[in-house]
Structures are given as C-alpha cells and as structure tokens.
Design a protein around this motif. Structure first.
Motif, PDB file in Angstrom:
ATOM      1  N   ALA A 162       0.816  -1.211   0.000  1.00 60.00           N
ATOM      2  CA  ALA A 162       0.000   0.000   0.000  1.00 60.00           C
ATOM      3  C   ALA A 162       0.853   1.266   0.000  1.00 60.00           C
ATOM      4  O   ALA A 162       0.400   2.320  -0.441  1.00 60.00           O
ATOM      5  N   ASP A 163       2.098   1.158   0.512  1.00 57.78           N
ATOM      6  CA  ASP A 163       2.946   2.356   0.526  1.00 57.78           C
ATOM      7  C   ASP A 163       3.987   2.335  -0.596  1.00 57.78           C
ATOM      8  O   ASP A 163       4.982   3.055  -0.550  1.00 57.78           O
ATOM      9  N   GLU A 164       3.753   1.497  -1.589  1.00 60.01           N
ATOM     10  CA  GLU A 164       4.646   1.468  -2.747  1.00 60.01           C
ATOM     11  C   GLU A 164       3.981   2.162  -3.936  1.00 60.01           C
ATOM     12  O   GLU A 164       2.759   2.128  -4.080  1.00 60.01           O
ATOM     13  N   ILE A 165       4.817   2.745  -4.771  1.00 58.34           N
ATOM     14  CA  ILE A 165       4.338   3.356  -6.011  1.00 58.34           C
ATOM     15  C   ILE A 165       5.001   2.633  -7.175  1.00 58.34           C
ATOM     16  O   ILE A 165       6.230   2.486  -7.198  1.00 58.34           O
ATOM     17  N   VAL A 166       4.198   2.161  -8.097  1.00 63.95           N
ATOM     18  CA  VAL A 166       4.767   1.565  -9.309  1.00 63.95           C
ATOM     19  C   VAL A 166       5.164   2.709 -10.225  1.00 63.95           C
ATOM     20  O   VAL A 166       4.317   3.474 -10.690  1.00 63.95           O
ATOM     21  N   THR A 167       6.462   2.851 -10.439  1.00 65.30           N
ATOM     22  CA  THR A 167       6.949   3.995 -11.218  1.00 65.30           C
ATOM     23  C   THR A 167       7.156   3.652 -12.689  1.00 65.30           C
ATOM     24  O   THR A 167       7.211   4.543 -13.517  1.00 65.30           O
ATOM     25  N   GLU A 168       7.279   2.359 -12.990  1.00 62.90           N
ATOM     26  CA  GLU A 168       7.528   1.957 -14.387  1.00 62.90           C
ATOM     27  C   GLU A 168       6.911   0.592 -14.633  1.00 62.90           C
ATOM     28  O   GLU A 168       6.898  -0.257 -13.743  1.00 62.90           O
ATOM     29  N   ALA A 169       6.466   0.395 -15.877  1.00 68.09           N
ATOM     30  CA  ALA A 169       6.144  -0.950 -16.346  1.00 68.09           C
ATOM     31  C   ALA A 169       7.191  -1.331 -17.374  1.00 68.09           C
ATOM     32  O   ALA A 169       7.647  -0.479 -18.149  1.00 68.09           O
TER      33      ALA A 169
END
Lengths: 287, 183
Positions: A162-169
């Motif tokens: 929940a405290d992670e951000i997906v910055t790239e695929a």
C-alpha cells in the motif's frame, strides 16, 4: 455520484509521494484516474488521501533499451499506443490498445494505472503476463522489480504494498521472428473482455513450435498464463488436433463463475474459439 | 418504523479540504478555491457557468461531459478540478465564433440532423473536434467513425446521422484547410 471526502496531495518527488502514502493509512495513488475516479464517484473507493503523481518530473517518459520498453507511471494509454518507435518493435501493443476502452479514456488513463488496478478482465495486464514483463515499485524500503507472474493476485488486487508506487512498467520486446496476436470477445467495443487471449509463437527452422506463450483474461480471478496449453502446443506443427489439445488443456483455467455477462460454459466455449483463432494468427506472423 | 442513524466514518483529515486551482479555460485564465473532491464537470458548470458541458452518468460511460484537456478529449466527470490545475481546458462554448458562426463540426451536426434532444451533443462534438485536430489520418469508413464515437452514447438518433455528420465535418475541415492553404 460525487467522490467522498479526501485530502489531496500533489508531491513533486517520488520520495514525498512514498512518504505521503506510508504516513497516511488508506491513502491511494492517483495517476490518470480513469478507474479510480469512477470507483470514488460510486463510493466504492474512499481514500483518506489522494496522492497525485502528475507533478513528479520524469514519470511521463517511454524508453526502449536493452530489449525492454519502459513505460513511466504517468504515460497515458494513448501515448504508448501512438508511439511509433514502440510500434516498430512491439506492434501488438497498438493492436491490444484498440480494445482498451475508448480514445477519450485512453487519452487520460495510464498504462501503469491499469496494471495496478488489475481488473481481471483488462487487456494490459494480460499483455504484461504474456510477455513476462515486470513493474518497478518504489517504497519506503527502496525499490524492487515485481515480475508480472508475481504481480497479479486476484481481481483488483496486486502484490504492490500500500505504501509502494509503481513507477515503471517493463514490456520486453519480443524476439525477432516471434509472432504475436491478440483477440477478445466483448459485448460492446471498448468494454472489458468476457474472454481474451494473447499468444506468442516462435518456430524452429523445420516449422515446429519452439516456444508458445498463451495468456488469458476475463476467464478467472486474474490474468493468467495457460501453461498446460503452452505445453500442448510446443514441438507441434499446430495441426487441428494440436489446437484441440491446447483448448482442452485450458478448460481448468476457466474458473469465472456465471455472471450477468456470460456463463462459465460460454466462457469455456469462447476461450476455445479464441485460442484457435489467436494461435493461428500468431503462427502466421512467426518467421 | 425507527431508523438507525448511519455511523459512517469519514476518512478525510479535515472536513472538506479545499485547494486553489488555476486553469486556462477557453483561452482565459480562471482561479477558484474549490473542494478538492470537485469534479472538473462540476467546476465548469457551477464555478464558471459553462453549462454546455453536460453531465450524464458521472462514471465515464456516456461521454456527455467530454471536454478537451490539453488538446485531447477527456471525461470531465473522471477528472478532478485539482487534477486540471495548470492545464488547458476547452469546452463546447469555445467553438462558435463571436458572431455565433458555427464551428465546422457544429455546422455538420446541424446540416445532417445529427441531434435530437441534444443532451449528448456537446460531448460528441468535443470528441470529434479532438479527433479532427489530432495528427494522423482519420478512418472515415462507417466502422472507423463508429469506433471514434464508441465512447459517446446517444439515445435518440440511432447514430446514423451522427456518422454522416462526422464525415461531413471532416470534409468541411478539409475544405477550410485547402482554402487557407490556397489563400
């Protein structure tokens, strides 16, 4: 049909965004908002804080190097769809994208947002799973790569914390000679798929299949690889009997219960028809 | 019958947080302090009085609220006003000239009788304008036009006249480009 109360944060660095997420239980990430805002309008989602990523520099870039297409968290569907350099190395992306909602939605919605939303019938998660892609997630403990096969847990549930951000695929560029194809059945163009299949076929010099990858969405609780069907196709010449075997091998993967759109039996029928059609199309493109 | 008062926890830290937003709307800069949960559609209608943008389903399905955000069609009901902060918005009010002369897409909708009740029309028109202004060739087959319109619902016309209007609008736009290039 208005969003519930929330606080709004518009950080300018990833670190600030991560700290806004980790210090506010119930905070959610906002990118394009094309899935989250309707969910909020329906009051299905009620974030304590919305962390808007749009002011963070560098998240709207697409790059291709080392055989991987890297798509930043604020890249809109439409930008990836219209990117000619991407289309030159991975033309299936543009084909799949034509099935993702409608142009005005694709103008705003982001690719990474779609992956994180993880609707079990969505096309982009299927594509990531089909090509063994991955995402990069940044959290308080640093960054990590999550492989597509480990990302999707359940309908609208991923292994992103929940405290992670997906910055790239990361979409791997298919090998030269690989043939890829995709098709889906939906009642109306732009709707989520009732069943969809993507296929990647590579052939040996003698015409036999050296590698087969098959992925499906809409048929279960997450986008999934059809491993048994892949095994049934590998080493064959894709004769009718081989395709039938692949269809039979997929039956256990079709777990979606009867719903307002289709029965389980109908989804099995659709999946079988799509497997034959899409594998044939992918094989015709394989060199 | 007695009714229990619902005790719904409200997540927000403050009662109704606000933010000051500055947008370019139809060429003018506007600044308002609004609730952060205000949708762009409501911002346009209630804060700016631009009621040409219609509100239909409020979950992105009907397309009635379509406006142009930074030159591309988008749903104003799926965009928060705070998200539009610093961005450029065009609504249907921007299309006609000061003397009331219609934009080619409006002209085509009128010529082809492409509207009946008119509720979906502003969203249709902004979507079509966005497509006509975009780079690249348009697919003006029936199928291509229907694909273009697939995110806009009309419950009156049966779409046939709208499809004709889009083709007509493309012709009118092409003509005006040719005239400009020639003159």
């Amino acid at each position: 049909m208005k969003p519930p109360l929330f606080d709004y944060a518009s950080p300018e660095t990833i670190a600030d965004a991560v700290s806004a997420l980790s210090s506010n239980p119930g905070a959610m990430v906002l990118a394009g908002g094309q899935s989250l805002v309707p969910a909020m309008n329906f009051r299905l989602a009620s974030p304590s804080v919305l962390v808007d990523l749009q002011r963070i520099p560098g998240l709207d870039t697409i790059s291709i190097d080392d055989g991987v297409i890297r798509v930043g968290a604020m890249v809109r569907h439409r930008d990836l769809e219209l990117d000619d350099a991407v289309n030159a190395v991975h033309p299936l992306i543009r084909e799949v994208m034509a099935h993702v909602a409608h142009v005005p939605i694709r103008n705003r919605g982001t690719v990474v947002g779609s992956l994180c939303h993880a609707d079990a019938a969505a096309e982009m998660p299927l594509l990531l799973v089909l090509t063994d892609g991955a995402v990069k997630a940044v959290g308080p403990k640093g960054e990590r790569i999550i492989a597509a096969r480990d990302l999707f847990q359940f309908h609208m549930t991923t292994t992103r914390d929940a405290d992670e951000i997906v910055t790239e695929a990361h979409f791997p560029v298919p090998g030269t000679g690989a043939g890829l194809a995709f098709d889906e059945f939906a009642r109306r163009h732009g709707d989520y798929a009732i069943a969809a299949i993507g296929a990647l076929i590579e052939k040996n010099g003698d015409g036999t299949v050296s590698r087969a990858a098959l992925a499906a969405c809409g048929i279960g609780d997450r986008p999934t690889r059809l491993a048994a069907s892949e095994a049934a196709l590998t080493g064959t010449r894709l004769d009718d009997a081989d395709l039938e075997a692949a269809v039979r091998a997929a039956r256990d993967e079709i777990t979606a219960p009867d719903d307002m759109h289709a029965t389980n039996a109908y989804r099995k029928h659709l999946t079988g028809a799509l497997i034959k059609r899409v594998v044939a199309a992918a094989a015709a493109r394989a060199k | 019958m007695t009714q229990r008062v619902a005790n719904v926890p409200v997540n927000a830290v403050s009662p109704d947080p606000t933010a000051t937003v500055r947008l370019h709307v139809n060429g003018e800069e506007v600044e308002r302090t609004v609730s952060v949960r205000m949708l762009l559609s409501d911002f346009l209608r209630h804060e700016l009085g631009l009621t040409g943008t219609h509100v239909g389903c409020e979950h992105g399905v009907c397309g009635a609220c379509t406006v142009m955000i930074d030159g591309r069609a988008g749903r104003s009901c799926l965009t928060l006003a705070v998200q539009a902060n610093g961005h450029e918005i065009r609504t249907v009010e921007s299309l006609a000239g000061p003397e009331g002369d219609l934009h080619p897409v409006q002209e085509a909708f009128k010529d082809c009788h492409a509207l009946q009740c008119g509720y979906c029309t502003p969203g249709m028109i902004m979507n079509v304008v966005s497509h006509l202004e975009a780079d690249g060739d348009l697919d003006l087959t029936d199928e291509g036009i229907r694909d273009m319109l697939s995110g806009n619902l009309c419950r009156c016309t049966g779409y046939l006249n709208i499809v004709s209007a889009v083709r007509r609008a493309a012709e009118l736009t092409e003509q005006s480009h040719t005239e400009q290039a020639g003159g």
